[in-house]
Write an enzyme that holds these catalytic residues in place. Structure first.
Site: not given
Ligand code: AMP
Length: 173
Positions: A61, A98
């Site tokens: 995205r 996670e």
């Molecule tokens: P993080 O590494 O945990 O910051 O996760 C970020 C990535 O996961 C990004 O590319 C987001 O598009 C996706 N992502 C994580 N959690 C969500 C969520 N609740 N809704 C949409 N996209 C998410």
């Protein structure tokens, strides 16, 4: 940027992709030309004259926003992709999710030494993905100017993992 209108347009999808996650679906934002245009114009206004040579956009995205903003700024677009997708020589980094680990890659010659790079993704959650992207940019000699997200899930405290970086995320849940 019309933050309230964007907040209203983002769709919560419970239990996607796994149970317990509330997925923030940005497809209604990009489906609305006025909202999408507003987002892209605002990012472009923020980063004009900030020395951005390249936008490192995170699969998938991040590509949507990164490509449009790169076009407006007249800068390079550099894809940061999941392992095994990029055809040329890459640098890679693995990071903790996670459950389990993930690996991101970037082409070795994607930016030149000292280039100013803006990292872009749709959403900041725990910050692991953005930290990995920054590490790739730095491995090949780029300089991270800022990390830009449309949305931040503040309760996940992703900024903690990104200390030392400047972060911009106008829509906070
Ligand atoms: P993080 O590494 O945990 O910051 O996760 C970020 C990535 O996961 C990004 O590319 C987001 O598009 C996706 N992502 C994580 N959690 C969500 C969520 N609740 N809704 C949409 N996209 C998410």
């Amino acid at each position: 940027m019309n933050v309230d209108a964007i907040k209203k347009a983002v769709r919560d999808v419970p239990d996607f992709p796994t149970k317990g996650i509330v997925f923030k679906d940005i497809t209604p934002v990009v489906a609305d030309p006025r909202l999408f245009g507003d987002v892209v114009d605002s990012f472009a206004d923020r980063y004009r004259d900030r020395g951005v040579d390249a936008i490192a956009a995170i699969e998938s995205r991040g590509f949507i926003f990164g490509a449009a903003v790169a076009y407006k700024l007249g800068c390079s677009l550099v894809p940061v992709r999941k392992e095994g997708k990029l055809p040329w020589k890459t640098v890679k980094t693995s990071y903790q999710l996670e459950y389990g680990t993930a690996t991101l890659e970037m082409h070795r010659d994607a930016v030149r030494q000292g280039a100013g790079v803006l990292i872009m993704d749709d959403l900041l959650a725990t910050g692991g993905t953005a930290a990995a992207a920054a590490s790739l940019v730095e491995q090949i000699g780029g300089r991270v100017i800022e990390m830009a997200f449309l949305i931040e899930l503040a309760f996940l405290e992703g900024r903690r993992k990104l200390q030392g970086y400047s972060i911009y995320a106008p829509v906070v849940f």
